[in-house]
Scaffold this active site. Sequence first.
Site, PDB file in Angstrom:
ATOM      1  N   HIS A  28       0.848  -1.193   0.000  1.00  0.00           N
ATOM      2  CA  HIS A  28       0.000   0.000   0.000  1.00  0.00           C
ATOM      3  C   HIS A  28       0.886   1.245   0.000  1.00  0.00           C
ATOM      4  O   HIS A  28       1.668   1.467   0.909  1.00  0.00           O
ATOM      5  CB  HIS A  28      -0.906   0.015   1.241  1.00  0.00           C
ATOM      6  CG  HIS A  28      -2.109  -0.871   1.074  1.00  0.00           C
ATOM      7  ND1 HIS A  28      -3.224  -0.763   1.857  1.00  0.00           N
ATOM      8  CD2 HIS A  28      -2.371  -1.850   0.180  1.00  0.00           C
ATOM      9  CE1 HIS A  28      -4.118  -1.652   1.468  1.00  0.00           C
ATOM     10  NE2 HIS A  28      -3.619  -2.334   0.469  1.00  0.00           N
ATOM     11  N   TYR A  65      -9.673   5.524   6.779  1.00  0.00           N
ATOM     12  CA  TYR A  65      -9.889   5.940   8.170  1.00  0.00           C
ATOM     13  C   TYR A  65     -10.989   7.002   8.161  1.00  0.00           C
ATOM     14  O   TYR A  65     -10.868   7.997   7.438  1.00  0.00           O
ATOM     15  CB  TYR A  65      -8.624   6.565   8.762  1.00  0.00           C
ATOM     16  CG  TYR A  65      -7.519   5.582   9.081  1.00  0.00           C
ATOM     17  CD1 TYR A  65      -7.319   5.126  10.380  1.00  0.00           C
ATOM     18  CD2 TYR A  65      -6.652   5.113   8.085  1.00  0.00           C
ATOM     19  CE1 TYR A  65      -6.297   4.235  10.687  1.00  0.00           C
ATOM     20  CE2 TYR A  65      -5.632   4.219   8.387  1.00  0.00           C
ATOM     21  CZ  TYR A  65      -5.467   3.792   9.689  1.00  0.00           C
ATOM     22  OH  TYR A  65      -4.454   2.899   9.995  1.00  0.00           O
ATOM     23  N   PRO A  80      -4.564   1.057  18.463  1.00  0.00           N
ATOM     24  CA  PRO A  80      -4.214   0.559  17.126  1.00  0.00           C
ATOM     25  C   PRO A  80      -4.343   1.574  15.993  1.00  0.00           C
ATOM     26  O   PRO A  80      -4.047   1.256  14.843  1.00  0.00           O
ATOM     27  CB  PRO A  80      -5.199  -0.602  16.929  1.00  0.00           C
ATOM     28  CG  PRO A  80      -6.332  -0.339  17.856  1.00  0.00           C
ATOM     29  CD  PRO A  80      -5.792   0.436  19.003  1.00  0.00           C
ATOM     30  N   LYS A  97       0.738   0.508  14.996  1.00  0.00           N
ATOM     31  CA  LYS A  97       2.122   0.447  15.474  1.00  0.00           C
ATOM     32  C   LYS A  97       2.446  -0.732  16.403  1.00  0.00           C
ATOM     33  O   LYS A  97       3.623  -1.027  16.644  1.00  0.00           O
ATOM     34  CB  LYS A  97       2.481   1.757  16.219  1.00  0.00           C
ATOM     35  CG  LYS A  97       2.629   2.945  15.320  1.00  0.00           C
ATOM     36  CD  LYS A  97       3.948   2.922  14.562  1.00  0.00           C
ATOM     37  CE  LYS A  97       3.926   3.686  13.268  1.00  0.00           C
ATOM     38  NZ  LYS A  97       3.708   2.898  12.071  1.00  0.00           N
ATOM     39  N   TYR A 141       3.732   6.874   9.881  1.00  0.00           N
ATOM     40  CA  TYR A 141       2.923   5.695   9.550  1.00  0.00           C
ATOM     41  C   TYR A 141       3.782   4.593   8.911  1.00  0.00           C
ATOM     42  O   TYR A 141       3.636   3.415   9.246  1.00  0.00           O
ATOM     43  CB  TYR A 141       1.776   6.085   8.604  1.00  0.00           C
ATOM     44  CG  TYR A 141       0.668   5.061   8.560  1.00  0.00           C
ATOM     45  CD1 TYR A 141      -0.474   5.196   9.350  1.00  0.00           C
ATOM     46  CD2 TYR A 141       0.764   3.937   7.747  1.00  0.00           C
ATOM     47  CE1 TYR A 141      -1.491   4.250   9.324  1.00  0.00           C
ATOM     48  CE2 TYR A 141      -0.246   2.989   7.716  1.00  0.00           C
ATOM     49  CZ  TYR A 141      -1.368   3.154   8.499  1.00  0.00           C
ATOM     50  OH  TYR A 141      -2.363   2.205   8.484  1.00  0.00           O
TER      51      TYR A 141
HETATM   52  C1  LIG Z   1      -7.536  -7.588  20.146  1.00  0.00           C
HETATM   53  C2  LIG Z   1      -6.296  -6.919  19.631  1.00  0.00           C
HETATM   54  C3  LIG Z   1      -6.287  -6.297  18.375  1.00  0.00           C
HETATM   55  C4  LIG Z   1      -5.151  -5.686  17.885  1.00  0.00           C
HETATM   56  N1  LIG Z   1      -5.191  -5.058  16.669  1.00  0.00           N
HETATM   57  C5  LIG Z   1      -4.077  -4.441  16.227  1.00  0.00           C
HETATM   58  C6  LIG Z   1      -4.061  -3.772  14.993  1.00  0.00           C
HETATM   59  O1  LIG Z   1      -5.068  -3.732  14.294  1.00  0.00           O
HETATM   60  N2  LIG Z   1      -2.900  -3.158  14.601  1.00  0.00           N
HETATM   61  C7  LIG Z   1      -1.762  -3.190  15.374  1.00  0.00           C
HETATM   62  O2  LIG Z   1      -0.721  -2.660  14.985  1.00  0.00           O
HETATM   63  N3  LIG Z   1      -1.737  -3.821  16.532  1.00  0.00           N
HETATM   64  C8  LIG Z   1      -2.858  -4.445  16.968  1.00  0.00           C
HETATM   65  N4  LIG Z   1      -2.831  -5.075  18.144  1.00  0.00           N
HETATM   66  C9  LIG Z   1      -1.569  -5.095  18.841  1.00  0.00           C
HETATM   67  C10 LIG Z   1      -0.647  -6.196  18.317  1.00  0.00           C
HETATM   68  O3  LIG Z   1      -1.395  -7.335  18.005  1.00  0.00           O
HETATM   69  C11 LIG Z   1       0.375  -6.457  19.399  1.00  0.00           C
HETATM   70  O4  LIG Z   1       1.135  -5.270  19.569  1.00  0.00           O
HETATM   71  C12 LIG Z   1       1.315  -7.627  19.092  1.00  0.00           C
HETATM   72  O5  LIG Z   1       0.609  -8.839  19.176  1.00  0.00           O
HETATM   73  C13 LIG Z   1       2.477  -7.647  20.083  1.00  0.00           C
HETATM   74  O6  LIG Z   1       3.194  -8.839  19.944  1.00  0.00           O
HETATM   75  P1  LIG Z   1       3.895  -9.497  21.210  1.00  0.00           P
HETATM   76  O7  LIG Z   1       4.593 -10.707  20.680  1.00  0.00           O
HETATM   77  O8  LIG Z   1       4.669  -8.480  21.940  1.00  0.00           O
HETATM   78  O9  LIG Z   1       2.713  -9.902  22.204  1.00  0.00           O
HETATM   79  P2  LIG Z   1       1.524 -10.946  22.018  1.00  0.00           P
HETATM   80  O10 LIG Z   1       1.143 -11.069  20.601  1.00  0.00           O
HETATM   81  O11 LIG Z   1       0.501 -10.567  23.016  1.00  0.00           O
HETATM   82  O12 LIG Z   1       2.162 -12.337  22.440  1.00  0.00           O
HETATM   83  C14 LIG Z   1       2.442 -12.661  23.781  1.00  0.00           C
HETATM   84  C15 LIG Z   1       2.438 -14.161  23.939  1.00  0.00           C
HETATM   85  O13 LIG Z   1       2.828 -14.491  25.263  1.00  0.00           O
HETATM   86  C16 LIG Z   1       1.978 -15.500  25.772  1.00  0.00           C
HETATM   87  N5  LIG Z   1       1.974 -15.409  27.240  1.00  0.00           N
HETATM   88  C17 LIG Z   1       1.317 -14.495  28.011  1.00  0.00           C
HETATM   89  N6  LIG Z   1       1.572 -14.728  29.308  1.00  0.00           N
HETATM   90  C18 LIG Z   1       2.385 -15.801  29.361  1.00  0.00           C
HETATM   91  C19 LIG Z   1       2.977 -16.516  30.432  1.00  0.00           C
HETATM   92  N7  LIG Z   1       2.772 -16.175  31.714  1.00  0.00           N
HETATM   93  N8  LIG Z   1       3.764 -17.582  30.148  1.00  0.00           N
HETATM   94  C20 LIG Z   1       3.982 -17.952  28.849  1.00  0.00           C
HETATM   95  N9  LIG Z   1       3.439 -17.301  27.794  1.00  0.00           N
HETATM   96  C21 LIG Z   1       2.659 -16.234  28.045  1.00  0.00           C
HETATM   97  C22 LIG Z   1       0.628 -15.196  25.125  1.00  0.00           C
HETATM   98  O14 LIG Z   1      -0.225 -16.323  25.107  1.00  0.00           O
HETATM   99  C23 LIG Z   1       1.055 -14.760  23.739  1.00  0.00           C
HETATM  100  O15 LIG Z   1       1.127 -15.841  22.836  1.00  0.00           O
HETATM  101  C24 LIG Z   1      -3.966  -5.685  18.664  1.00  0.00           C
HETATM  102  C25 LIG Z   1      -3.951  -6.312  19.907  1.00  0.00           C
HETATM  103  C26 LIG Z   1      -5.090  -6.915  20.405  1.00  0.00           C
HETATM  104  C27 LIG Z   1      -5.060  -7.571  21.772  1.00  0.00           C
END
Ligand SMILES: Cc1cc2nc3c(=O)[nH]c(=O)nc-3n(C[C@H](O)[C@H](O)[C@H](O)COP(=O)(O)OP(=O)(O)OC[C@H]3O[C@@H](n4cnc5c(N)ncnc54)[C@H](O)[C@@H]3O)c2cc1C
Length: 389
Positions: free
Chosen positions: A72, A200, A292, A296, A384
Amino acid sequence: MRTQVVIIGSGPAGLLLGQLLHKSGIDTIILEQKPKDYVLGRIRAGVLEQGTVALIEEAGAGVRLRHEGLIHDGTEIEFGGIRHRIDFKGLTGKSVIIYGQTEVTRDLMDVREACGAPTVYEALDVGIHDIESESPSVRWSADGKKFAIDCDYVVGCDGFHGVSRQTIPATRLQTYERAYPFGWLGILVEKPPVSEELIYVNHERGFALCSMRSRTRSRYYLQCPIEEHAEDWTDDRFWEELTRRLDPQAVSKLQTGPSIEKSLAPLRSFVAEPMRFGRLFLAGDAAHIVPPTGAKGLNLAASDVGILSRALIERYKTNSDAGLDSYSQRALARIWKAERFSWQMTQLLHLVPDASGFDRKLQVAGLEYLFKSTAAQTALAENYVGLPY
Ligand SMILES: Cc1cc2nc3c(=O)[nH]c(=O)nc-3n(C[C@H](O)[C@H](O)[C@H](O)COP(=O)(O)OP(=O)(O)OC[C@H]3O[C@@H](n4cnc5c(N)ncnc54)[C@H](O)[C@@H]3O)c2cc1C
């Protein structure tokens, strides 16, 4: 058991870090509390910065992304029923890539499995021990048995509700937070998107976003009060409300259908600092959350991992702690800029329930300035598509 780096969490941050370290010959184990299918079933982000794509490719998981990701070069912002395009490519020379977080996760899991690096799913009661000593350890239970592993470093990639940040004494952590009085109700549908690019929408009934995951799969969002429940929104009610917030051209292109996922996500800004405590490092949502609106969250998780993986590789290759010592400061410098951008986009595009007349006038002035000023559009585009790291 012993390994070099224990990674807690198999979201995008943990999986990407595991692969980047594996490529440099560093042993890791990933401990994930949920089953694999549960992790793969979570529908979340979908907009990738070029820097994130480069890291995924470096990790050896970019083949499908290159084939299936949609490039995009811009996005549209609608106000007063009129759409205005922000030309990312023309203004910054860069684009973003549309590719679902679920697919990123699947690709990273596949390459990890192919190289035989260990991931323990359904690892419960994960506990981090002796993190201020030279030899930390991590314990967990699975299948009714208890396990322990010694390591050099622990990286907490376990999201906002994980155990890693909670392991750090409250006196050693400073947190900053802003909660918003609204959430995003998201719907995923097996239908082509209304437009080539994201739209948006700032509407008097509330914000809306027309997004997508592929040419055949669309993701739509509606701003709604935080007290609402996704179950109270039938598909018909969702489509009806979305139709009210879109311009006639978008409505004419809108293909509705049964939702394959529907969820309500609260909007929150949060940062915990520093992102290091002894031999424990935090990365991704474990340390920070953004609303969101600026797309980011996933990209910040990737940039943390980019900085931290280089620091760990430097530590193992040259015995230098310099990268690890500066990790928190370097990552936070970028995180706060993304926090600012995500907060600003949220303020600019949402109907803020407690906004005064003055606040609303400022919002309108901000939008009108954006649509008229190339400098303002460049600033939005630059943020962005992703700031450098
Ligand atoms: C509902 C939702 C919608 C979103 N939509 C967007 C979007 O549209 N655009 C955007 O940019 N961002 C979005 N985000 C944010 C984005 O998805 C997150 O920033 C991203 O997933 C971060 O990745 P991460 O690996 O840091 O954490 P996560 O993806 O949260 O992964 C963390 C992992 O750790 C595991 N875990 C947790 N606690 C424990 C424990 N005690 N022991 C072992 N494992 C554990 C979890 O099960 C999970 O698999 C959204 C988030 C949510 C919740």
